[in-house]
Structure formats: C-alpha cells, structure tokens
Design a protein around this motif. Structure first.
Motif, short mmCIF file in Angstrom:
data_model
loop_
_atom_site.label_atom_id
_atom_site.label_comp_id
_atom_site.label_asym_id
_atom_site.label_seq_id
_atom_site.Cartn_x
_atom_site.Cartn_y
_atom_site.Cartn_z
N ALA A 13 0.84 -1.19 0.00
CA ALA A 13 0.00 0.00 0.00
C ALA A 13 0.88 1.25 0.00
CB ALA A 13 -0.92 -0.01 1.22
N GLY A 14 0.75 2.05 -1.06
CA GLY A 14 1.60 3.23 -1.20
C GLY A 14 0.92 4.53 -0.80
N THR A 15 -0.37 4.63 -1.03
CA THR A 15 -1.10 5.85 -0.70
C THR A 15 -1.94 5.61 0.55
OG1 THR A 15 -3.04 5.29 -2.03
CG2 THR A 15 -1.24 6.45 -3.15
N SER A 16 -2.48 6.69 1.10
CA SER A 16 -3.31 6.54 2.29
C SER A 16 -4.59 5.77 1.97
CB SER A 16 -3.63 7.90 2.90
OG SER A 16 -4.32 8.70 1.99
N ILE A 17 -5.13 5.94 0.77
CA ILE A 17 -6.33 5.20 0.38
C ILE A 17 -6.01 3.71 0.26
CG2 ILE A 17 -7.99 4.83 -1.50
CD1 ILE A 17 -7.86 7.87 -1.97
N GLU A 18 -4.89 3.39 -0.37
CA GLU A 18 -4.47 1.99 -0.49
C GLU A 18 -4.21 1.39 0.88
OE1 GLU A 18 -1.09 2.30 -3.05
OE2 GLU A 18 -2.30 2.24 -4.87
N ARG A 19 -3.61 2.18 1.77
CA ARG A 19 -3.33 1.68 3.12
C ARG A 19 -4.63 1.40 3.87
NH1 ARG A 19 1.22 3.70 7.44
NH2 ARG A 19 2.55 2.54 6.03
#
Length: 65
Positions: A13-19
């Motif tokens: 997960a690279g972005t806050s949404i992906e996280r």
C-alpha cells in the motif's frame, strides 16, 4: 497464511487510500488491529525517508555542483 497475505497487502500500500483498503482487507482476513498497527509501525520505521525536494539548496550544496 492469511496473515502473510495481509502483511503483503499492507506492505504494498503506497497511498493513504491503499493503506486504508489494506487495513480493511487485513481485518477481514482475521488479523487483529494491534498486529496491523505494530506491522505498519515497523514498516514505517524500516522504510527510507523520502528526500524533501521543496527546500532550497544551501551554500554547501551549490559549491559541490
């Protein structure tokens, strides 16, 4: 095995949404929240800090170029 999959999702997960999506997926795979938090803290501590490109160069930086 589900915890390994959850850790891979959290790691990628690279972005806050992906996280956020990875956290939800890890929870649905049965990984307890405290383990998710511990793993994310460990990941953040072991990843290199990105270089801040917004600061202007110092005198020392301009002399070496």
């Amino acid at each position: 095995m589900p915890h390994k999959i959850a850790k891979l999702l959290l790691e990628k997960a690279g972005t806050s949404i992906e996280r956020t999506q990875a956290i939800v997926a890890a929870l649905s795979l049965g990984m307890p929240m405290h383990e998710i938090e511990e793993y994310l803290d460990w990941l953040d501590a072991t990843r290199p800090v990105p270089e801040d490109k917004s600061t202007p160069p110092t005198d020392d930086d301009t002399k070496t170029q």
